[in-house]
Design a protein around this motif. Structure first.
Motif: not given
Length: 811
Positions: A556-566
């Motif tokens: 959870y320290n990764i802010l990140g960019f791509d993400s899963l969508f509902p």
């Protein structure tokens, strides 16, 4: 009537008719069918010369000019010429035809009072002429041919209605006809019957496409008031064409638009432009949501193109620009539900049998939208292949990307409430990890990510029926500092400055893919009615197991960019194709299922009568379900698809999801299409959803289950809804009553509102030359004003270029 034929009576006569044969063959070409004007063994016959036959009442040869008069008929292969008089001047190389001249050659027909052919240049000059080159019918005062299959006309008339008195004609001062391609007219007047209805400076009409030359429509709409549109096409050359439209809206003003199409051999390009120089109704808002000030100058432009730069290299672009986020909704509300936020991407792809290389640039050119920019992204993937002819296979993925998360400059929400609206954003889990439960302001952030995945596998078949593929891989990922600004009202002091966070992650990936196939055949089953010639039942179980130990550090320290969508459909689990690298962490995962097929033989080939696939997922480390809602259950829903196709005129399909735990959801989405008569096809669809949690940002309506969307920049009270049951029924039908009448219609019923929210019906009446249509539409979405539209259209079947229509409606 005297008949003249070339014979072997004397050298002088023979030479004369040989010249005439040569002249006529030069004019009409060399068809394969011939009439023997000279004996095949005659020594004076030119090699390869195709003979010609001329019949006339009188013939003369004086001063080097050969003349035939009186009901002259010239047969030359598939070409026939009729005239009152035909003469040939060998000095000028011209053939002259006078008096009721008719030429039938191939699919073309020419008629003229006077016509001149030049056998060397192939030039044609004619006066008071007419031509048939379907679908084109043309006439004019004078015809010349600047080049092959190019006819220039002075004061011409053009139509595609094959009648003595066409009801629709286009007259022009000059006309250039490019056979089989296009007609270009200048100083144009369009006539309906004998009444001039429109003047245009120029028209380019395609002869090899269904594009419309001129289109008129007028009507009334609550978004625009009374409106009128004129649209016409222009074809510059076989590769480049354009469509221009001019529209006046009573409540909006003047709008201009255009579509430019470029079709080279190696790709395509489409440029679309629509805009209003001064929208004096820009403050109007017929939606149920508040709006920001957009200004009177409004523009929407897009460029889609794809080019094959080489045998394996392709360039694709999808570029869009809007001046405001509401222009699509205001003027193209039928497309708005499918295109609320356009894309901006350029993609260069190189494909090789062993690998794929992609260079991607994505940039959000419109600051009022949330966007994820890739500036740029480079991906390199190797296909699974054997290592040095060994049984071990290798595949890999390498990528580097410069991300930038861009938030809308119109966003009124603070970060914690934004998280309620968009719970799947990685920003939310980052701030929750750092204890920011109070309000914080959103700011753009970005950084670099390097990632690589290396995987080997050992595919092998055992016992001639069992397929096993163990695989082992490693993935390494590094995120640079992502320049996150806290900007929080109550944030810890370090987060008030740019972050100094970098993160690296290493994953060990172990997996096993297995499947086998069983079948049973009944060769003696026969049914001519159902087209069954033997039956075979195929059963194919399959399973995929994947184990990834939890990585070191806190993901959870990764802010990140791509993400899963509902989603209500399961995602891919192959690590090479996993949809979100930033969300790829530890898991103990099993997907198991079975596919069954019922097959028969048709036309010597296997034909699937029915196919059923069922599978489920178990994830022992799962914290969220497919809708990204917290859960502690291990087993996911049971997913499946079923297709039933016993005959070509009856098909059935269903997608389903069945719950295996208390918080699971149910989904049935099925449809059946039945052509019970060759003139009637009926389609019925039914969708059922139960216990599906939907983020409120997915539903742009005024009220949702007691919660409110932003009104006057107020935040929603309830951000997610979980209705007990959602269901809808869809019905559509097309019925050709007889040769003159056709009817089509559709209905959509939603159980949440207990009403039919969409009703459409169209009635078509064939009047011979014209097709008249009566259309009605009623859209009554919950929480929004109804849209009721009606229209009357007329199409001239022999000349589809003109489609006048009238529409009316209210909201």
């Amino acid at each position: 009537m005297a008949a003249i034929r070339a014979q072997t009576r004397g050298s002088r006569v023979r030479r004369l008719w040989m010249r005439l044969v040569l002249v006529l063959s030069s004019v009409f070409g060399n068809p394969s069918v011939s009439f023997p004007a000279l004996s095949a063994n005659d020594p004076d016959r030119p090699p390869g010369q195709v003979p010609v036959e001329i019949n006339a009442e009188e013939t003369h040869f004086v001063g080097g000019i050969a003349t035939a008069e009186g009901n002259v008929v010239v047969h030359y292969g598939e070409t026939t010429l009729y005239a009152d008089r035909v003469s040939f001047d060998n000095r000028t190389r011209n053939i002259f035809a006078d008096g009721n001249v008719r030429v039938y050659t191939g699919e073309k027909i020419f008629r003229a009072a006077h016509m001149v052919f030049n056998i060397d240049t192939k030039a044609i000059t004619a006066s008071d002429w007419g031509m048939v080159d379907l679908p084109l019918l043309a006439s004019g005062e004078k015809l010349t041919t600047p080049e092959t299959d190019h006819y220039h006309v002075d004061h011409g008339m053009y139509t595609v209605q094959n009648r003595e008195n066409p009801s629709l004609r286009v007259k022009s001062r000059t006309m250039d006809i490019y056979s089989g391609d296009r007609v270009v007219m200048r100083d144009v007047v369009i006539y309906i019957s004998n009444i001039p209805v429109l003047w245009l400076p120029a028209i380019s009409q395609s002869l090899d496409s269904d594009s419309n030359t001129v289109f008129f429509t007028a009507g009334d709409n609550a978004y625009w008031g009374w409106f009128g549109t004129i649209l016409y096409n222009w074809k510059f050359n076989p590769s480049l064409s354009a469509r221009f439209n001019l529209t006046y809206y009573q409540d909006r003003g003047l709008a201009l638009g255009g579509l430019f199409r470029y079709r080279p051999q190696n790709g395509f390009a489409d440029l679309r432009i629509f805009g209003l120089p001064n929208d004096f109704g820009y403050t109007l808002n017929y939606s149920s949501l508040p709006r920001y000030d957009v200004g009177p100058q409004r523009l929407m432009a897009s460029l889609q193109q794809r080019y094959e730069l080489g045998p394996d290299l392709t360039l694709t672009t999808d570029l869009n620009y809007w001046t405001d986020p509401y222009i699509m909704e205001d003027f193209f509300y039928g497309l708005y539900p499918y295109n609320r936020q356009p894309n901006n991407v350029a993609w260069l792809n190189y494909y090789h049998t062993g690998f794929t290389l992609d260079l991607l640039v994505q940039d959000n050119l419109m600051p009022f939208f949330n966007g994820l920019n890739r500036l740029p992204e480079l991906d390199f993937e190797t296909n699974r292949s054997k290592i040095f002819h060994s049984p071990i296979a290798y595949e890999s993925r390498w990528s580097v990307v410069n991300f930038e998360q861009q938030f809308s400059n119109l966003n009124p929400l603070t970060g914690n409430l934004f998280g309620l609206y968009y719970p799947w954003f990685p920003l939310n889990r980052f701030y929750q990890q750092h204890g920011l439960d109070n309000a914080y302001l959103l700011s753009n952030y970005g950084g670099w990510r390097w990632d690589t995945l290396q995987q080997i596998s050992y595919p092998k078949e055992y016992f001639h029926w069992l397929s096993l593929t163990p695989r082992l891989g490693v993935e390494g990922t590094y995120w640079s500092d992502q320049n996150v600004y806290g900007n929080a009202f109550y944030a810890p002091m370090p987060l008030r400055q740019p972050s100094q966070l970098t993160f690296d992650r290493g994953l060990l990936i172990a997996g096993l893919d297995t499947s086998f196939k069983l079948s049973k055949t009944w060769n003696d089953v026969e049914s001519e009615v159902l087209g069954i010639h033997g039956l075979r039942h195929v059963v194919q179980p399959f399973a995929t197991f994947q184990y990834i130990p939890n990585p070191y550090g806190n993901p959870y320290n990764i802010l990140g960019f791509d993400s899963l969508f509902p989603t209500i459909t399961p995602s891919l689990i192959n690590p090479i194709d996993y949809p979100s690298i930033d969300s790829f962490f530890g898991m103990t995962f099993l997907r198991a299922g079975m596919t069954q097929r019922l097959q028969t033989k048709r036309n010597g080939q296997n034909y699937d009568l029915a196919e059923l696939t069922l599978f489920t997922d178990a994830n022992w480390d799962r914290k969220y379900n497919t809708l990204l809602m917290p859960t502690t259950d291990t087993v996911n829903e049971v997913y499946g698809t079923f297709d039933f196709m016993p005959v070509p005129w009856l098909t059935y399909h269903i997608d389903l999801a069945l719950p295996t735990y208390d918080q699971g959801f149910t989904n049935f989405n099925n449809s059946i299409s039945w052509q019970f008569h060759r003139s009637n096809q009926l389609t019925v669809g039914y969708q059922y959803l139960d216990h599906v949690t939907i983020p409120s940002s997915f539903l742009p309506v005024a009220m949702i289950g007691g919660g409110y969307l932003p009104i006057n920049n107020m935040v929603p009270i309830i951000a997610q809804i979980s209705p007990n049951v959602q269901s809808s029924i869809y019905l559509s039908d097309f019925w050709r009553l007889n040769e003159n009448w056709q009817v089509s219609g559709s209905l959509l019923y939603m159980s949440e509102v207990g009403a039919i929210i969409m009703k459409t019906i169209s009635v078509y009446r064939d009047l011979g030359d014209w097709m008249i249509s009566f259309n009605f539409q009623d859209y009554s979405y919950p929480g929004a004003q109804s849209i009721i539209m009606g229209s009357i259209g007329a199409t001239l079947k022999a000349f589809p270029s003109l489609k006048p229509s009238y529409s009316f409606g209210s909201q």
